[in-house]
Design a protein around this motif. Structure first.
Motif, PDB file in Angstrom:
ATOM      1  N   ASP A 190       0.827  -1.204   0.000  1.00 35.84           N
ATOM      2  CA  ASP A 190       0.000   0.000   0.000  1.00 35.84           C
ATOM      3  C   ASP A 190       0.863   1.255   0.000  1.00 35.84           C
ATOM      4  O   ASP A 190       0.539   2.255  -0.650  1.00 35.84           O
ATOM      5  N   SER A 194       1.027   3.988  -3.393  1.00 34.08           N
ATOM      6  CA  SER A 194       0.202   5.191  -3.198  1.00 34.08           C
ATOM      7  C   SER A 194       0.927   6.429  -3.697  1.00 34.08           C
ATOM      8  O   SER A 194       2.162   6.452  -3.824  1.00 34.08           O
ATOM      9  N   ILE A 203      -4.830   6.214   3.617  1.00 33.99           N
ATOM     10  CA  ILE A 203      -4.557   4.884   3.042  1.00 33.99           C
ATOM     11  C   ILE A 203      -4.410   3.797   4.110  1.00 33.99           C
ATOM     12  O   ILE A 203      -4.302   2.617   3.790  1.00 33.99           O
TER      13      ILE A 203
END
Length: 449
Positions: A190, A194, A203
């Motif tokens: 992640d 991002s 997030i």
């Protein structure tokens, strides 16, 4: 990769140590993983093992020491100065460092801690030593990667590089607020996928699993096993992030618990090993042997009470070992399944339903075995009434033994006693006595005494 170390290798190491050929010894050991070197040291004299530890660098020997058997490690540490032990400790993660220091005599612990040069490392070890060894706090490590929810992805990536260098494996990135409260987590995927200007709060995943610092470590193991976690954060009453527990520590916990339960099931009341002293092994084994002795004497007393029956029907005497064996075996089978279910948190439903299920199962097994006993009686031309009496009695004994094997572990668990103690000698002895008594009572009633 080395999977099995040969005697020739051990002898070669011994020769190099004896000749003090340090250069050749280092070159040889550098070819092996630290776990292999630990196995080599297990087979060396303590003096030779200490020589190797002092020869190699602390970065390697600290890992070797953690792989050694506890007794061997204790002896080696006893031959090292507090300064040398402190050098080993500084190379370890805080959880391993605290474990190693905890094994030292109390008078040496403070001396070793005072010799640790890294102040942060020293304070973190002291914090971990304050927790009970059976709690999450006693198994957590302080090394982790955490970020603040207000950071951007770009700023986060810059800052976690410094944190990650002290973490052996980065399983997750933990997200905290300004008060250091755990509020979420990030996967590395992640983070790197991002946009650099995104806020961490946008997030982060807020469904993070965690355990309390005072939770029992066995409960921690169940949580990690249930959710297939490689690591889990540890928090206090205020949800402050304190550390994390990794799967390698939990594997050690599960192994220790399995070893303990296996020994309890075998009738060994203490955590002992094959190379412990005769006195330690005697203390661990004798209590259950005494129980077995009294159980055997109880069986003798019961049989004497039915002496008239045995004189009239001598064949009953020869079936008593069979009845005792079947009662013990069925009881151990039932209790082993229940104990395993309790350990895995799989024992669900009411006690009545569990007992009814066990009755059904034992009736099926008992009936099948009873048929075999009757067929055996026909084969040896035994009186049919006697065969039926023995078969029915054995079937009843099997049902009762199954119920005892099911009921006792559950009751022990509800009272906070390790149910593993129910398997082995405890169940075997109690079912032997109860089984023989039922055998003679029921056989006497069926035959007509």
């Amino acid at each position: 990769m080395q999977f099995q170390l040969t005697d020739a290798l051990i002898e070669k190491v011994e020769v190099l140590v004896e000749d003090q050929n340090d250069k050749a010894l280092k070159a040889l050991l550098n070819e092996y993983h630290y776990a292999d070197i630990a196995e080599i040291l297990d087979d060396l004299d303590i003096e030779d093992a200490v020589y190797v530890i002092k020869l190699l660098d602390s970065e390697t020997t600290s890992e070797i020491l953690m792989e050694l058997d506890e007794d061997i490690r204790e002896k080696i540490l006893g031959n090292l100065s507090t300064k040398e032990i402190a050098e080993e400790v500084e190379e370890l993660d805080t959880d391993d460092a605290a474990d190693m220091i905890a094994e030292l005599p109390e008078e040496r612990q403070a001396d070793v801690i005072s010799q640790i040069e890294d102040q942060d490392h020293r304070e973190e070890i002291k914090e971990l030593l304050a927790y009970d060894e059976d709690t999450a706090g006693g198994h957590m490590a302080k090394e982790l990667v955490k970020v603040y929810e207000t950071w951007t992805v770009a700023g986060c990536l810059r800052r976690i590089r410094g944190q990650a260098k002290d973490v052996t494996r980065v399983h997750s990135v933990y997200v905290v607020d300004k008060q250091n409260k755990l509020i979420g987590r990030l996967s590395l995927k992640d983070l790197i996928t991002s946009k650099s200007d995104q806020k961490i709060a946008d997030i982060a995943k807020d469904n993070v699993d965690w355990v309390h610092v005072n939770d029992d470590v066995e409960d921690v193991a169940k949580v990690m096993a249930k959710y297939d976690l490689e690591a889990i954060p540890v928090v206090d009453d205020n949800q402050i992030l304190l550390g994390r527990i990794t799967i390698d520590d939990i594997v050690d916990v599960l192994k220790e618990e399995a070893d303990k339960d296996y020994q309890l099931a075998a009738g060994i009341t203490q955590d002992v090993e094959a190379d412990d002293s005769v006195w330690e092994l005697t203390k661990a084994r004798l209590p259950w042997l005494v129980l077995g002795l009294f159980g055997g004497l109880g069986s003798v007393f019961i049989m004497k009470g039915f002496e008239d029956v045995m004189e009239t029907v001598p064949s009953l005497f020869f079936y008593t070992p069979l009845i005792a064996a079947m009662a013990g075996n069925v009881g151990v089978q039932s209790s082993a399944i229940i104990v395993q279910g309790i350990a895995n948190d799989n024992v669900k439903g009411s006690m009545a339903n569990r007992l009814l299920k066990e009755i059904g199962l034992s009736l099926i097994n008992g009936f099948a075995l009873a048929i075999l006993v009757i067929l055996f009686g026909l084969l040896i031309n035994q009186d049919t009434t006697e065969s039926i009496a023995i078969a029915v009695s054995m079937m009843s004994v099997i049902v009762v033994a199954a119920l005892v094997g099911t009921f006792v572990p559950i009751i022990l668990d509800k009272r906070g006693i390790d149910p593993a103690i129910a398997t082995g000698p405890f169940i075997t002895t109690s079912n032997d006595i109860l089984g023989i008594y039922l055998f003679f009572v029921l056989s006497g009633l069926i035959i007509g005494f």
